[in-house]
Design an enzyme around this catalytic site. Sequence first.
Site, PDB file in Angstrom:
ATOM      1  CB  SER A   1      -1.051  -0.061   0.994  1.00 33.16           C
ATOM      2  OG  SER A   1      -1.849   0.985   1.041  1.00 33.16           O
TER       3      SER A   1
ATOM      4  CG  ASP B   1      -2.546   4.023  -1.441  1.00 29.22           C
ATOM      5  OD1 ASP B   1      -3.455   3.824  -2.479  1.00 29.22           O
ATOM      6  OD2 ASP B   1      -2.653   3.263  -0.503  1.00 29.22           O
TER       7      ASP B   1
ATOM      8  CG  ASP C   1      -3.052  -0.365  -2.327  1.00 28.30           C
ATOM      9  OD1 ASP C   1      -3.005   0.526  -2.201  1.00 28.30           O
ATOM     10  OD2 ASP C   1      -3.687  -1.582  -1.777  1.00 28.30           O
TER      11      ASP C   1
ATOM     12  CG  ASP D   1      -6.102   0.613  -0.973  1.00 26.98           C
ATOM     13  OD1 ASP D   1      -5.354   1.687  -0.737  1.00 26.98           O
ATOM     14  OD2 ASP D   1      -6.159  -0.349  -0.070  1.00 26.98           O
TER      15      ASP D   1
END
Length: 450
Positions: free
Chosen positions: A104, A243, A245, A247
């Site tokens: 992340s 960010d 990833d 999400d």
Amino acid sequence: MSVRKLFGTDGVRGKANSYPMTADMALRIGAAAGRYFRRDRGSAHRVVIGKDTRLSGYMFENALTAGLTSTGMNVLLLGPVPTPCVGLMTRSMRADLGVMISASHNPAEDNGIKFFGPDGFKLSDQAEIEIETLIEAGVEPAQAGNIGRAKRIDDARFRYGERVKSSLPRDLRLDGLKVVIDCANGAAYRAAPEILWELGADVVPVGVSPDGKNINKGCGSTQPQIAAETVVAHGADVGICLDGDADRVILIDEKGRVADGDQLMALLAARWAEEGLLTGGALVATVMSNLGLERFLAGKGIGLERTGVGDRYVVERMRAGGFNLGGEQSGHIVMTDHATTGDGLMAGLHFLAEMVRSGRRASDLAQQFTPVPQLLKNVRFTAGETPLEETSVQDAIAAAEAALLGQGRLLIRKSGTEPLIRVMAECEDAVLLARTVDNVVAAVTSVVAA
């Protein structure tokens, strides 16, 4: 109930090539997950695997594939895609399991493994405990004739793009909007600029040159300074910062000011409630969300359901209570009418849609309420230490709570993704706020240093 040892608040995470994030452990995790999801199911067993742009993603992709195929699972490799794409593709491909390889917002040297069930939602604590049990016990591999296959899926990001766009009104276009999109050199570096361009926006991309080592480095939702400067320099209407990833999202208005997830949730909740679209009459957020958000919602007759930190706990509460909007101050925005997990790009597009619908500037929409002053400090500790159990720390926490009684609140917790004690307080009195946080931090630091 047993306690998870490997899994934190968002899967297994750590520094690459250090326990637990080693190739050997990834293989064992893959084998255990494969065995867990093959139980009591038919003959077709499928898992989709996505990843972000970290160098170690190649290693973990191969190790997980080996573990999963060894138990008879057929693996579909998506390549670099946002985390919400994995949730989508797990359901779309009728897979037993989805896996996202990502840490992340963490630095490039970290990585992580998080799982999605057949419904596209993240696994429950109980499922993770059962997988851990299988890891510890060891997994019997499939017979030679039953080993799984691996295949690459080349159009995952295009399928994801269509799903994201379908969450907006069909006639919505972003013509005339200049949008800075910061992809954090991460998983959405291709998908996000493409989707914005397809909707008609004038796109100014930032953080779209991943090299395996620069994900989240000086860019993205946790470091939005460059994006803010780019918005001002280009005279852009708005900035969207994702960010690693993709999400989570942080917004930047045309003046270069940053707005967090609480402000976006306030905007969406108020709008949805006005249109009769907010199911359950409440927003679901974590204990970290600002008191200002709670007061704003109360003023509009909207409830606030608080959960533990982690978007998976937000989603669990949403599903249990029938709510369709939730998220975190950090920028995870979950809209279960459209997605199974936080989707930074989708949330950002809904903000743009409100700009188009209302004809208002980002600065007018991104400051829905005045936050109560909030201070957060972290104290790093060594694995195995339990500083919060020390009497001196508990005494300091009790004193801080007494000092804030009736004036604010104190929240102390262990991070679920890093070895950190997080000390957060909210209070209108800035002096009292700083003193209470510093006193607790000092108590924890003295125990850790000892």
